[in-house]
Motif scaffolding. Structure first.
Motif, short mmCIF file in Angstrom:
data_model
loop_
_atom_site.label_atom_id
_atom_site.label_comp_id
_atom_site.label_asym_id
_atom_site.label_seq_id
_atom_site.Cartn_x
_atom_site.Cartn_y
_atom_site.Cartn_z
N VAL A 45 65.58 20.77 122.38
CA VAL A 45 65.83 19.37 122.68
C VAL A 45 64.55 18.79 123.29
N LYS A 46 64.02 17.77 122.64
CA LYS A 46 62.78 17.12 123.08
C LYS A 46 63.11 15.85 123.85
N PHE A 47 62.36 15.62 124.96
CA PHE A 47 62.56 14.42 125.75
C PHE A 47 61.28 14.08 126.48
N LYS A 48 61.23 12.88 127.06
CA LYS A 48 60.06 12.42 127.80
C LYS A 48 59.99 13.13 129.15
N LYS A 49 58.76 13.37 129.62
CA LYS A 49 58.61 14.08 130.90
C LYS A 49 59.21 13.30 132.06
N GLU A 50 59.30 11.99 131.93
CA GLU A 50 59.89 11.17 132.99
C GLU A 50 61.39 11.45 133.15
N GLN A 51 62.01 12.06 132.16
CA GLN A 51 63.44 12.34 132.18
C GLN A 51 63.76 13.75 132.67
N LEU A 52 62.74 14.52 133.04
CA LEU A 52 62.93 15.93 133.39
C LEU A 52 63.94 16.13 134.52
N SER A 53 63.86 15.35 135.56
CA SER A 53 64.77 15.52 136.69
C SER A 53 66.23 15.36 136.26
N PHE A 54 66.51 14.32 135.49
CA PHE A 54 67.88 14.08 135.01
C PHE A 54 68.34 15.21 134.10
N VAL A 55 67.47 15.66 133.21
CA VAL A 55 67.82 16.71 132.26
C VAL A 55 68.06 18.03 133.00
N LYS A 56 67.26 18.33 134.03
CA LYS A 56 67.48 19.53 134.83
C LYS A 56 68.86 19.51 135.47
N LEU A 64 75.79 26.76 129.97
CA LEU A 64 75.14 27.14 128.72
C LEU A 64 74.25 28.36 129.02
N PRO A 65 74.85 29.55 128.99
CA PRO A 65 74.12 30.75 129.39
C PRO A 65 72.93 31.10 128.49
N SER A 66 72.82 30.46 127.35
CA SER A 66 71.70 30.76 126.46
C SER A 66 70.45 29.93 126.78
N PHE A 67 70.50 29.14 127.86
CA PHE A 67 69.34 28.33 128.23
C PHE A 67 68.15 29.24 128.47
N ALA A 68 67.02 28.96 127.80
CA ALA A 68 65.82 29.81 127.88
C ALA A 68 64.75 29.20 128.77
N GLY A 69 64.78 27.89 129.00
CA GLY A 69 63.81 27.27 129.88
C GLY A 69 63.26 25.96 129.37
N PHE A 70 62.45 25.33 130.22
CA PHE A 70 61.77 24.10 129.89
C PHE A 70 60.30 24.41 129.59
N PHE A 71 59.75 23.66 128.65
CA PHE A 71 58.35 23.83 128.28
C PHE A 71 57.71 22.47 128.13
N ALA A 72 56.50 22.35 128.65
CA ALA A 72 55.69 21.15 128.45
C ALA A 72 54.87 21.39 127.19
N VAL A 73 54.86 20.41 126.30
CA VAL A 73 54.12 20.51 125.06
C VAL A 73 53.14 19.35 125.00
N LYS A 74 51.88 19.69 124.82
CA LYS A 74 50.83 18.68 124.78
C LYS A 74 50.05 18.87 123.48
#
Length: 85
Positions: A45-56, A64-74
């Motif tokens: 799931v891709k989203f804007k970095k400004e939305q990270l707090s809400f998404v966390k 959702l036990p399959s959650f693998a983590g957040f990644f920053a992509v540049k």
């Protein structure tokens, strides 16, 4: 351009989380997980970095036990740099 992805080990969980965020008005996209991340089911799931707090908060509220983590992509000059956050 920089964005954040939420990666899961389950396609069903990825789609469930995507739909949950969309239903709460978050602008998200389903994207292929960058191979540099080295995790997941192939979809993220891709989203804007400004939305990270809400998404966390969303990840912590749903089971959702399959959650693998957040990644920053540049993307810089045709190269993609992916790092865990």
């Amino acid at each position: 351009m920089e964005f954040i992805i939420a990666s899961f080990r389950s396609r069903a969980h990825t789609i469930k989380f995507y739909n949950l965020l969309r239903s709460n008005g978050v602008g998200v996209e389903l994207v292929n997980t960058p191979k540099e991340a080295g995790v997941g089911c192939g979809l993220s799931v891709k989203f804007k970095k400004e939305q990270l707090s809400f998404v966390k908060q969303g990840v912590s509220r749903v089971n959702l036990p399959s959650f693998a983590g957040f990644f920053a992509v540049k993307e810089i000059g045709g190269r993609r740099i992916t790092r865990p956050i």
